[in-house]
Scaffold this motif. Sequence first.
Motif, PDB file in Angstrom:
ATOM      1  N   LYS A  81       0.829  -1.202   0.000  1.00 51.50           N
ATOM      2  CA  LYS A  81       0.000   0.000   0.000  1.00 51.50           C
ATOM      3  C   LYS A  81       0.868   1.259   0.000  1.00 51.50           C
ATOM      4  O   LYS A  81       0.512   2.273   0.590  1.00 51.50           O
ATOM      5  CB  LYS A  81      -0.937   0.002   1.212  1.00 51.50           C
ATOM      6  CG  LYS A  81      -0.223  -0.123   2.564  1.00 51.50           C
ATOM      7  CD  LYS A  81      -1.189  -0.036   3.738  1.00 51.50           C
ATOM      8  CE  LYS A  81      -0.442  -0.135   5.065  1.00 51.50           C
ATOM      9  NZ  LYS A  81      -1.342   0.022   6.221  1.00 51.50           N
ATOM     10  N   ASP A  82       2.000   1.166  -0.656  1.00 53.08           N
ATOM     11  CA  ASP A  82       2.902   2.315  -0.693  1.00 53.08           C
ATOM     12  C   ASP A  82       2.832   3.009  -2.050  1.00 53.08           C
ATOM     13  O   ASP A  82       2.214   2.520  -2.996  1.00 53.08           O
ATOM     14  CB  ASP A  82       4.342   1.901  -0.366  1.00 53.08           C
ATOM     15  CG  ASP A  82       4.893   0.886  -1.342  1.00 53.08           C
ATOM     16  OD1 ASP A  82       5.280   1.298  -2.449  1.00 53.08           O
ATOM     17  OD2 ASP A  82       4.920  -0.308  -1.002  1.00 53.08           O
ATOM     18  N   THR A  83       3.486   4.134  -2.126  1.00 49.99           N
ATOM     19  CA  THR A  83       3.466   4.973  -3.326  1.00 49.99           C
ATOM     20  C   THR A  83       4.003   4.238  -4.552  1.00 49.99           C
ATOM     21  O   THR A  83       3.398   4.279  -5.620  1.00 49.99           O
ATOM     22  CB  THR A  83       4.282   6.250  -3.077  1.00 49.99           C
ATOM     23  OG1 THR A  83       3.634   7.014  -2.064  1.00 49.99           O
ATOM     24  CG2 THR A  83       4.397   7.080  -4.344  1.00 49.99           C
ATOM     25  N   THR A  84       5.141   3.594  -4.386  1.00 47.75           N
ATOM     26  CA  THR A  84       5.775   2.936  -5.529  1.00 47.75           C
ATOM     27  C   THR A  84       4.881   1.843  -6.105  1.00 47.75           C
ATOM     28  O   THR A  84       4.587   1.831  -7.312  1.00 47.75           O
ATOM     29  CB  THR A  84       7.134   2.334  -5.113  1.00 47.75           C
ATOM     30  OG1 THR A  84       7.989   3.389  -4.648  1.00 47.75           O
ATOM     31  CG2 THR A  84       7.794   1.632  -6.284  1.00 47.75           C
ATOM     32  N   ILE A  85       4.431   0.935  -5.254  1.00 49.99           N
ATOM     33  CA  ILE A  85       3.610  -0.174  -5.727  1.00 49.99           C
ATOM     34  C   ILE A  85       2.293   0.326  -6.308  1.00 49.99           C
ATOM     35  O   ILE A  85       1.795  -0.199  -7.305  1.00 49.99           O
ATOM     36  CB  ILE A  85       3.389  -1.193  -4.584  1.00 49.99           C
ATOM     37  CG1 ILE A  85       4.601  -2.127  -4.494  1.00 49.99           C
ATOM     38  CG2 ILE A  85       2.117  -1.987  -4.782  1.00 49.99           C
ATOM     39  CD1 ILE A  85       4.478  -3.231  -3.482  1.00 49.99           C
ATOM     40  N   GLY A  86       1.705   1.370  -5.692  1.00 49.50           N
ATOM     41  CA  GLY A  86       0.453   1.924  -6.198  1.00 49.50           C
ATOM     42  C   GLY A  86       0.599   2.502  -7.592  1.00 49.50           C
ATOM     43  O   GLY A  86      -0.218   2.248  -8.479  1.00 49.50           O
ATOM     44  N   HIS A  87       1.642   3.291  -7.809  1.00 49.00           N
ATOM     45  CA  HIS A  87       1.879   3.878  -9.132  1.00 49.00           C
ATOM     46  C   HIS A  87       2.253   2.805 -10.157  1.00 49.00           C
ATOM     47  O   HIS A  87       1.849   2.883 -11.318  1.00 49.00           O
ATOM     48  CB  HIS A  87       2.981   4.941  -9.060  1.00 49.00           C
ATOM     49  CG  HIS A  87       2.515   6.258  -8.543  1.00 49.00           C
ATOM     50  ND1 HIS A  87       2.280   6.497  -7.212  1.00 49.00           N
ATOM     51  CD2 HIS A  87       2.233   7.425  -9.188  1.00 49.00           C
ATOM     52  CE1 HIS A  87       1.889   7.755  -7.058  1.00 49.00           C
ATOM     53  NE2 HIS A  87       1.848   8.330  -8.233  1.00 49.00           N
ATOM     54  N   TRP A  88       3.051   1.833  -9.724  1.00 51.34           N
ATOM     55  CA  TRP A  88       3.395   0.743 -10.640  1.00 51.34           C
ATOM     56  C   TRP A  88       2.139   0.027 -11.111  1.00 51.34           C
ATOM     57  O   TRP A  88       2.015  -0.298 -12.289  1.00 51.34           O
ATOM     58  CB  TRP A  88       4.315  -0.258  -9.940  1.00 51.34           C
ATOM     59  CG  TRP A  88       5.748   0.159  -9.842  1.00 51.34           C
ATOM     60  CD1 TRP A  88       6.295   1.347 -10.263  1.00 51.34           C
ATOM     61  CD2 TRP A  88       6.824  -0.600  -9.279  1.00 51.34           C
ATOM     62  NE1 TRP A  88       7.639   1.365  -9.991  1.00 51.34           N
ATOM     63  CE2 TRP A  88       7.987   0.192  -9.391  1.00 51.34           C
ATOM     64  CE3 TRP A  88       6.896  -1.848  -8.684  1.00 51.34           C
ATOM     65  CZ2 TRP A  88       9.232  -0.262  -8.928  1.00 51.34           C
ATOM     66  CZ3 TRP A  88       8.125  -2.302  -8.218  1.00 51.34           C
ATOM     67  CH2 TRP A  88       9.285  -1.512  -8.352  1.00 51.34           C
ATOM     68  N   GLU A  89       1.201  -0.203 -10.194  1.00 46.87           N
ATOM     69  CA  GLU A  89      -0.019  -0.899 -10.598  1.00 46.87           C
ATOM     70  C   GLU A  89      -0.856  -0.039 -11.546  1.00 46.87           C
ATOM     71  O   GLU A  89      -1.439  -0.545 -12.507  1.00 46.87           O
ATOM     72  CB  GLU A  89      -0.842  -1.329  -9.385  1.00 46.87           C
ATOM     73  CG  GLU A  89      -2.046  -2.169  -9.785  1.00 46.87           C
ATOM     74  CD  GLU A  89      -2.664  -2.946  -8.640  1.00 46.87           C
ATOM     75  OE1 GLU A  89      -3.885  -3.173  -8.687  1.00 46.87           O
ATOM     76  OE2 GLU A  89      -1.936  -3.335  -7.692  1.00 46.87           O
ATOM     77  N   ILE A  90      -0.931   1.259 -11.289  1.00 46.50           N
ATOM     78  CA  ILE A  90      -1.629   2.162 -12.212  1.00 46.50           C
ATOM     79  C   ILE A  90      -1.037   2.002 -13.617  1.00 46.50           C
ATOM     80  O   ILE A  90      -1.751   2.021 -14.619  1.00 46.50           O
ATOM     81  CB  ILE A  90      -1.511   3.616 -11.739  1.00 46.50           C
ATOM     82  CG1 ILE A  90      -2.360   3.842 -10.489  1.00 46.50           C
ATOM     83  CG2 ILE A  90      -1.933   4.596 -12.845  1.00 46.50           C
ATOM     84  CD1 ILE A  90      -2.126   5.181  -9.804  1.00 46.50           C
ATOM     85  N   ALA A  91       0.285   1.851 -13.675  1.00 45.30           N
ATOM     86  CA  ALA A  91       0.984   1.734 -14.960  1.00 45.30           C
ATOM     87  C   ALA A  91       1.056   0.309 -15.483  1.00 45.30           C
ATOM     88  O   ALA A  91       1.657   0.065 -16.524  1.00 45.30           O
ATOM     89  CB  ALA A  91       2.392   2.306 -14.832  1.00 45.30           C
TER      90      ALA A  91
END
Length: 391
Positions: A81-91
């Motif tokens: 639930k962190d920034t990196t994983i969240g943005h990676w999933e968006i992408a």
Amino acid sequence: MKRVFLIVLDSFGIGEAPDAKDFGDEGSNTLLAVSKSLYFDLPNLEKLGLFAVDGAEIDGDRQSTVPIGTYGRMTEQSKGKDTTIGHWEIAGIISEKPLPVYPKGFPEEVTAVFEQETGRKILCNRPYSGTEVIRDYGDEHVKTGALIVYTSADSVFQIAAHEDVVPPEELYRYCKIARKILTGKHGVGRVIARPFIGESGHYTRTSNRHDFSIEPPKVTMLDQLKEKGFDVIGIGKIHDIFAGKGLTEFSFTKNNEDGIEQTKEWMKKRFEGLCFVNLVDFDMLYGHRNDVDGYAKALSYFDKQLPKLLGLMREGDILMITADHGCDPSTPSTDHSREYTPFLMYQYGQAKGVNLKTRKTFADIGSTVLDYFGIESKIDGTSVLEDIDEV
């Protein structure tokens, strides 16, 4: 000319996710929490469909507004639930394993090498609030020159240093050293430079923060867009989150206001492709500091800017608004929260919205972007354009 402006309201969750219990986040609801503030005023986000999203709750009455935007809520599939994983999933990357975290601090096999290669000792080495750690360790750092190293519930290795003791460029060099060390089983999501200034008892962090992220392990929508010759512009933390991979241009921001203004400037320019924006203040300044009113004010400011953003759109433009995780400022925790995120989409000239209901993954956003540009997706996710066409 086709353009997509994808804006991430960093940490703007809209209710606990189905697996919130697994993350200790039962009851978290960032939207509901900030709606209780007297400063909460989001008529334009409401117009796009925010309050019509399935399960969306606010404190108070809703208007009987017919949304003009396409709207839905996104479910995170990645194990984090962190920034990196969240943005990676968006992408388009669904992370099956969480990035490593260090609730007891970093092991000696990491810290000993870091001290040797930087030539400086470290202080703290445990989870800590960013504002409290400089209060508690700032004096010793200034006196000895030792670096303040700390972490949080997220996968981060943070280094705080006074700008008069360690100039920002030198601090960035230390972060690059840490980034090279922190690989494999210790491959944390981000190494973060946290410069601060001031005198004893009055230390404050500066805007010279810089993130050094681990490189995405798979192809993202950014890579595919760039490969096909489209412009891929990152504003704010986007460059850091993706380690620069897949971008054609980027710029950093001082705050949310700066990020919004930079987005407006790109809307005035001629390009074809994606403008990917992160507005970090919601998370950094308000969510992590349990500042409900500050969060509400920041959201209301963004809402007031929406008509200006919509007014700059041209034929072929799409505006998307989402988030990467939650960070409920009303809970005792100061960490991110496992929540659904909103997805609002407005295409130039659109008059009536569509309810996308609950999507299975953030990656549907990346797939939608690729679909819009006519690119066959190599990422996880399903385009929402298919659902809109059916309606």
